[in-house]
Write an enzyme that holds these catalytic residues in place. Sequence first.
Site, PDB file in Angstrom:
ATOM      1  N   LEU A   8       0.860  -1.190   0.000  1.00 37.21           N
ATOM      2  CA  LEU A   8       0.000   0.000   0.000  1.00 37.21           C
ATOM      3  C   LEU A   8       0.893   1.235   0.000  1.00 37.21           C
ATOM      4  O   LEU A   8       1.580   1.507   0.968  1.00 37.21           O
ATOM      5  CB  LEU A   8      -0.912   0.013   1.236  1.00 37.21           C
ATOM      6  CG  LEU A   8      -2.165  -0.867   1.214  1.00 37.21           C
ATOM      7  CD1 LEU A   8      -2.932  -0.703   2.522  1.00 37.21           C
ATOM      8  CD2 LEU A   8      -3.072  -0.541   0.037  1.00 37.21           C
ATOM      9  N   SER A   9       0.865   1.980  -1.093  1.00 39.48           N
ATOM     10  CA  SER A   9       1.766   3.136  -1.223  1.00 39.48           C
ATOM     11  C   SER A   9       1.110   4.434  -0.782  1.00 39.48           C
ATOM     12  O   SER A   9       1.759   5.465  -0.701  1.00 39.48           O
ATOM     13  CB  SER A   9       2.195   3.281  -2.687  1.00 39.48           C
ATOM     14  OG  SER A   9       1.065   3.590  -3.483  1.00 39.48           O
ATOM     15  N   GLY A  10      -0.201   4.379  -0.523  1.00 41.00           N
ATOM     16  CA  GLY A  10      -0.914   5.618  -0.226  1.00 41.00           C
ATOM     17  C   GLY A  10      -1.498   6.239  -1.484  1.00 41.00           C
ATOM     18  O   GLY A  10      -2.009   7.352  -1.463  1.00 41.00           O
ATOM     19  N   VAL A  12      -3.986   5.653  -5.207  1.00 40.72           N
ATOM     20  CA  VAL A  12      -5.279   5.052  -5.538  1.00 40.72           C
ATOM     21  C   VAL A  12      -5.136   3.637  -6.130  1.00 40.72           C
ATOM     22  O   VAL A  12      -5.962   2.763  -5.877  1.00 40.72           O
ATOM     23  CB  VAL A  12      -6.089   5.981  -6.492  1.00 40.72           C
ATOM     24  CG1 VAL A  12      -5.431   6.079  -7.869  1.00 40.72           C
ATOM     25  CG2 VAL A  12      -7.533   5.498  -6.628  1.00 40.72           C
ATOM     26  N   ASP A  13      -4.075   3.395  -6.888  1.00 41.15           N
ATOM     27  CA  ASP A  13      -3.937   2.105  -7.572  1.00 41.15           C
ATOM     28  C   ASP A  13      -3.766   0.952  -6.581  1.00 41.15           C
ATOM     29  O   ASP A  13      -4.433  -0.078  -6.684  1.00 41.15           O
ATOM     30  CB  ASP A  13      -2.759   2.145  -8.548  1.00 41.15           C
ATOM     31  CG  ASP A  13      -2.910   3.247  -9.584  1.00 41.15           C
ATOM     32  OD1 ASP A  13      -4.050   3.499 -10.014  1.00 41.15           O
ATOM     33  OD2 ASP A  13      -1.896   3.870  -9.957  1.00 41.15           O
ATOM     34  N   SER A  14      -2.856   1.121  -5.608  1.00 38.28           N
ATOM     35  CA  SER A  14      -2.646   0.045  -4.636  1.00 38.28           C
ATOM     36  C   SER A  14      -3.850  -0.087  -3.701  1.00 38.28           C
ATOM     37  O   SER A  14      -4.167  -1.184  -3.232  1.00 38.28           O
ATOM     38  CB  SER A  14      -1.355   0.274  -3.840  1.00 38.28           C
ATOM     39  OG  SER A  14      -1.396   1.484  -3.120  1.00 38.28           O
ATOM     40  N   MET A  33       5.837   0.711   2.694  1.00 34.25           N
ATOM     41  CA  MET A  33       7.299   0.744   2.725  1.00 34.25           C
ATOM     42  C   MET A  33       7.795   2.157   2.948  1.00 34.25           C
ATOM     43  O   MET A  33       7.502   3.042   2.146  1.00 34.25           O
ATOM     44  CB  MET A  33       7.860   0.258   1.383  1.00 34.25           C
ATOM     45  CG  MET A  33       7.692  -1.199   1.115  1.00 34.25           C
ATOM     46  SD  MET A  33       8.249  -1.609  -0.565  1.00 34.25           S
ATOM     47  CE  MET A  33       6.685  -1.928  -1.356  1.00 34.25           C
ATOM     48  N   CYS A 100      14.072  -0.137  -8.333  1.00 31.47           N
ATOM     49  CA  CYS A 100      13.282  -0.240  -7.111  1.00 31.47           C
ATOM     50  C   CYS A 100      12.382  -1.468  -7.165  1.00 31.47           C
ATOM     51  O   CYS A 100      12.232  -2.183  -6.168  1.00 31.47           O
ATOM     52  CB  CYS A 100      12.455   1.027  -6.924  1.00 31.47           C
ATOM     53  SG  CYS A 100      11.496   1.034  -5.407  1.00 31.47           S
ATOM     54  N   CYS A 200      10.888   6.585  -7.108  1.00 33.15           N
ATOM     55  CA  CYS A 200      10.163   5.481  -6.472  1.00 33.15           C
ATOM     56  C   CYS A 200      10.228   5.577  -4.951  1.00 33.15           C
ATOM     57  O   CYS A 200      11.285   5.434  -4.352  1.00 33.15           O
ATOM     58  CB  CYS A 200      10.816   4.193  -6.945  1.00 33.15           C
ATOM     59  SG  CYS A 200      10.227   2.744  -6.153  1.00 33.15           S
TER      60      CYS A 200
END
Length: 395
Positions: A8-10, A12-14, A33, A100, A200
């Site tokens: 979860l990157s924060g 919308v896609d994840s 991360m 990355c 990244c």
Amino acid sequence: MKRVVVGLSGGVDSSVAAYLLKEQGYEVIGLFMKNWHDDSVVISRECEWVEDSNDAMMVAEKLGIPFQTVDLSAEYKERIVDYMFGEYERGRTPNPDVLCNREIKFDVFLKIALSLGADYVATGHYCRKDVISKDGKDIYRLLSGADRNKDQSYFLCQLSQEQLSRTLFPVGELTKPEVRAIAAREELVTAEKKDSQGLCFVGKVRLPEFLQQKLKPKEGVIVEVPVSAEQYDRAVPQFVSAEEELAYYARKPHYTPGDGKVVGKHQGAHYFTKGQRKGLNVGGTAEPLFVIDTDVDENIIYTGQGKDHPGLFRKALFITEDEIHWIREDMALAVGQSMDVMARIRYRQPLQKAGLHKVSKGMYVVFDEPQSAITEGQFAAWYDGDELIGSGVIS
């Protein structure tokens, strides 16, 4: 119930990737991360990891899935940032996003996920995966995303069969508008959030300032090479072998200060890359100046006027043996073999017709049409139809 750890990157896609997996019946864990500590080189607050982490946590709460943050900044510095500095110092231009994915998301992060008992990791990349059987063995195929405008398969061009076997791409069959619509419908906090534009997981970074932490400014000259320079007007020689001809078309011109005139000064050749237009600060030319080559040893930047300057174009590139990577190992070429492919030398570049030619020391990629700004250190990726089958670092 298979367990999936979602990065979860924060964004919308994840967020939607996690939602879709939960809907499909997986046991989903959200992991954020943290890859960077130094806020002094991040230029806008919109990308700060704290905000991203909070958004990721709120999405996890909304979806009712466990959430935690892992600090991978030591690994990120060692494997990505130090590598980047080294490449720029050598006058090459690395692609941190490809690295990355290879080194962090699908290696360090994947191992953490497996230690949590996960069967898979999942990301919000716009690409697809399927599996075929060949000689009684499962082979995983990395395919372009259904949304041609957002296809991110290029960024995953260094993944291995082992990594692909453990990976899911839940949004790969969707378009970006569809993803945003799902996020809005499910009232996810990231539904309207802008896509991040930075390095990244680092944020929006001022690259020269970032590089200046290690690579000290050093004044040098900017030389403008005219279209009439003799390098562009030489007759094509007679070749004694096919390999000699390949090497000829892959070779870049060699410049000296005498090939043009000094038109300005710069603060370090290692801050510039081929095809770059911004940051030269040279006025008074009929057309904009573009970087056609950099010499980090002599600290000289060579430029040419206009995007059609012959110094920008080359028909072929070379990849050394140790930098060739096949996602589809079963399709790897032996010495003397060739293959027609579609290829690209940067993200979002339309695919180009090309031929791969394997020689003892590596491989040539020869394009039907000359390509602009073939840049050492970047990745060339080649496709068979929709499938990304291999890649390599341009030497």
